[in-house]
Design a protein around this motif. Structure first.
Motif, PDB file in Angstrom:
ATOM      1  N   ASN A 380       0.859  -1.185   0.000  1.00 34.57           N
ATOM      2  CA  ASN A 380       0.000   0.000   0.000  1.00 34.57           C
ATOM      3  C   ASN A 380       0.895   1.235   0.000  1.00 34.57           C
ATOM      4  O   ASN A 380       1.493   1.583   1.014  1.00 34.57           O
ATOM      5  N   GLN A 383      -0.952   6.970   1.902  1.00 33.35           N
ATOM      6  CA  GLN A 383      -0.815   7.378   3.298  1.00 33.35           C
ATOM      7  C   GLN A 383      -2.091   7.115   4.098  1.00 33.35           C
ATOM      8  O   GLN A 383      -2.247   7.611   5.206  1.00 33.35           O
ATOM      9  N   GLN A 384      -3.001   6.311   3.527  1.00 34.31           N
ATOM     10  CA  GLN A 384      -4.221   5.928   4.228  1.00 34.31           C
ATOM     11  C   GLN A 384      -4.407   4.417   4.146  1.00 34.31           C
ATOM     12  O   GLN A 384      -3.950   3.782   3.192  1.00 34.31           O
ATOM     13  N   PRO A 385      -5.076   3.819   5.131  1.00 37.68           N
ATOM     14  CA  PRO A 385      -5.383   2.386   5.045  1.00 37.68           C
ATOM     15  C   PRO A 385      -6.336   2.122   3.887  1.00 37.68           C
ATOM     16  O   PRO A 385      -7.137   2.982   3.509  1.00 37.68           O
ATOM     17  N   ARG A 387      -8.640  -1.229   1.725  1.00 40.05           N
ATOM     18  CA  ARG A 387      -9.112  -2.611   1.672  1.00 40.05           C
ATOM     19  C   ARG A 387      -9.049  -3.092   0.226  1.00 40.05           C
ATOM     20  O   ARG A 387      -9.483  -2.390  -0.693  1.00 40.05           O
ATOM     21  N   THR A 407      -7.037  -5.848   4.456  1.00 38.27           N
ATOM     22  CA  THR A 407      -6.849  -4.410   4.664  1.00 38.27           C
ATOM     23  C   THR A 407      -5.392  -4.147   5.034  1.00 38.27           C
ATOM     24  O   THR A 407      -4.828  -4.841   5.889  1.00 38.27           O
ATOM     25  N   LEU A 408      -4.802  -3.167   4.390  1.00 34.90           N
ATOM     26  CA  LEU A 408      -3.410  -2.805   4.657  1.00 34.90           C
ATOM     27  C   LEU A 408      -3.347  -1.385   5.199  1.00 34.90           C
ATOM     28  O   LEU A 408      -4.037  -0.477   4.710  1.00 34.90           O
ATOM     29  N   LYS A 409      -2.508  -1.194   6.193  1.00 36.60           N
ATOM     30  CA  LYS A 409      -2.257   0.141   6.710  1.00 36.60           C
ATOM     31  C   LYS A 409      -1.419   0.928   5.708  1.00 36.60           C
ATOM     32  O   LYS A 409      -0.873   0.368   4.748  1.00 36.60           O
ATOM     33  N   ALA A 410      -1.301   2.216   5.933  1.00 37.01           N
ATOM     34  CA  ALA A 410      -0.467   3.049   5.062  1.00 37.01           C
ATOM     35  C   ALA A 410       0.966   2.544   5.076  1.00 37.01           C
ATOM     36  O   ALA A 410       1.566   2.379   6.135  1.00 37.01           O
ATOM     37  N   GLU A 412       2.012  -0.424   4.452  1.00 42.04           N
ATOM     38  CA  GLU A 412       2.168  -1.824   4.870  1.00 42.04           C
ATOM     39  C   GLU A 412       2.388  -2.729   3.665  1.00 42.04           C
ATOM     40  O   GLU A 412       1.855  -2.496   2.573  1.00 42.04           O
TER      41      GLU A 412
END
Length: 460
Positions: A380, A383-385, A387, A407-410, A412
């Protein structure tokens, strides 16, 4: 020693140390305005927060480069190369038009040198006082003034080191750690290195960097032509030089407008005499113009004896602004800017890579299906999570063995195995199917990312 410009013909002490004189003028004010703006950007930008994190941060540990709302990864290095090439071409074009305006007004070496000279001036006094102090024996007065100057230099150097390293390490964390006396960390060591280089360059080496170390001074002549704006002395107007009183009719005395006061030399940070013609040592700071204009005002003469002009203008030729080489620079810069913007617009905000498991080309299941195993890595880059849903595109009857939603974090990275199956009813002879893995961002309406893959199967 008097401050009269008619009484100080020398610019240095015997050992060659340059003592610059304080002065005022329009170009000095312009340089202060530009340098102040650049210093504000340098010292202030790293303290700006954006979306909950530092706005500009080149995080080498995670290899993520945050620039306000955008995060760049090592895969985007080509964009950085594009930007650097555009910057170099822009510098060439500006140099062709306006000479060394970058050196005189925006180069960090020049800006910090002027700042250190200001610190020198407020602690040791103006030029004549510093020259006397240099020759004076060591005593309490000299020790106090020299110590004050170096203390101020060290504070300015440390501030520079912290600001610089703060673009590679979160600046608030860096300042907190330094305040807690954590001085043996790698970040603190880098602060010390940058501070030491600043102290040496701006405090001690100064003009020697511009004259002997900077490659720009060496190849600037390649970019100059007869219409390039340079700082020059009008010899036809100024010569013959000589001192005189203000009330004298210097024309009747056979003198030009130059009173031979050496003020242009005394204010020059590289210690040159602009009246000797265009020199490699000239950084285009226009200090000599301000000093000469001030003398002309006092004498009641017209300004411009030393001015921004060109070789063509001095020879009485018409000034040419648009030249073939300049148009060429402009065209190349325009094309590269367009390519950069297109690349930025097409830059994928998620990175998808696929590697097929080569240890086992395919596997059979008990019900006759064929399986291929792949290793997928999803990054990802926003800069935002977000899905994501994994699908197959142009599958030709292939399907995923199970659903993949995650779902991945910023920033990740998710590395996982994926199994693709072929029903036994599809294959006849041995072969290969070309298809794409398709990654859909469920959080945005952006187009899905696709990565090609091959499915291998044997004869039935």
């Amino acid at each position: 020693m008097s401050d009269s410009p008619l009484l100080i013909p020398t610019r240095t002490l015997p050992e060659g140390k340059i003592f610059t004189r304080s002065f005022t003028g329009r170009f000095r004010n312009l340089r202060l305005l530009g340098a102040g703006f650049l210093a504000l950007l340098f010292f202030g930008t790293s303290w700006i927060n954006w979306n909950g994190h530092q706005a500009v941060l080149w995080d080498l540990e995670t290899r993520q480069f945050h620039v306000f709302g955008t995060t760049f990864w090592p895969q985007d290095f080509m964009l950085l190369s594009f930007a650097m090439i555009i910057g170099a071409l822009l510098l060439f074009a500006v140099t062709m038009v306006a000479g060394r305006v970058w050196c005189g007004y925006a180069c960090p070496q020049s800006v910090w040198t002027w700042a250190f000279m200001w610190a020198e001036n407020i602690t040791e006094g103006d030029r004549n006082q510093r020259m006397k102090l240099q020759q004076a024996p060591w005593g309490a007065n000299k020790l106090f003034k020299r110590s004050s100057k170096h203390l101020l230099w060290i504070v300015m150097s440390l501030a520079t080191g912290i600001a610089f390293v703060g673009y590679f390490v979160p600046v608030r964390e860096l300042v907190h750690n330094l305040a807690q006396l954590e001085w043996l960390s790698s970040s603190a060591i880098w602060v010390a290195i940058v501070a030491s280089l600043t102290y040496v360059n701006a405090g001690w080496v100064r003009e020697k960097v511009c004259v002997h170390m900077c490659p720009y001074a060496r190849f600037q002549s390649v970019m100059f032509d007869r219409n390039t704006l340079v700082i020059a002395y009008d010899a036809a107007r100024g010569d013959t030089r000589g001192s005189r009183k203000k009330i004298d009719d210097h024309k009747a005395l056979g003198l030009g407008d130059c009173i031979d006061c050496y003020m242009c030399v005394q204010v020059c940070p590289t210690g040159i005499d602009i009246r000797d013609g265009l020199q490699m040592d000239c950084i285009g700071c226009a200090a000599c113009i301000d000093a000469c204009d001030d003398v002309m005002d006092k004498m009641g003469y017209e300004r411009g004896l030393v001015s921004y002009t060109s070789e063509a203008a001095l020879a009485g030729e018409p000034q040419k602004i648009l030249r073939p080489r300049l148009l060429g620079y402009g065209a190349i810069i325009a094309v590269m800017l367009a390519a950069l913007f297109m690349s930025l617009n097409a830059r994928e905000l998620v990175d998808l890579s696929v590697v097929k498991d080569r240890s086992v080309i395919y596997r059979h299941t008990s019900d006759g299906n064929i399986l291929n195993v792949y290793r997928l890595k999803v990054t990802n880059k926003t800069q935002q999570p977000a899905r994501y849903t994994l699908q197959l595109h142009n599958a030709q009857g292939l399907s995923l063995s199970r659903e993949h939603q995650f779902t991945l974090k910023a920033g990740e990275i998710y590395d996982f195995p994926v199994t693709v199956k072929m029903p036994s009813s599809l294959h006849q002879a041995a072969g290969m199917i070309h298809f794409d893995f398709e990654l859909v961002n469920d959080s945005t309406p952006l187009l899905p990312n696709r990565e090609a893959a091959n499915f291998m199967y044997p004869a039935q």
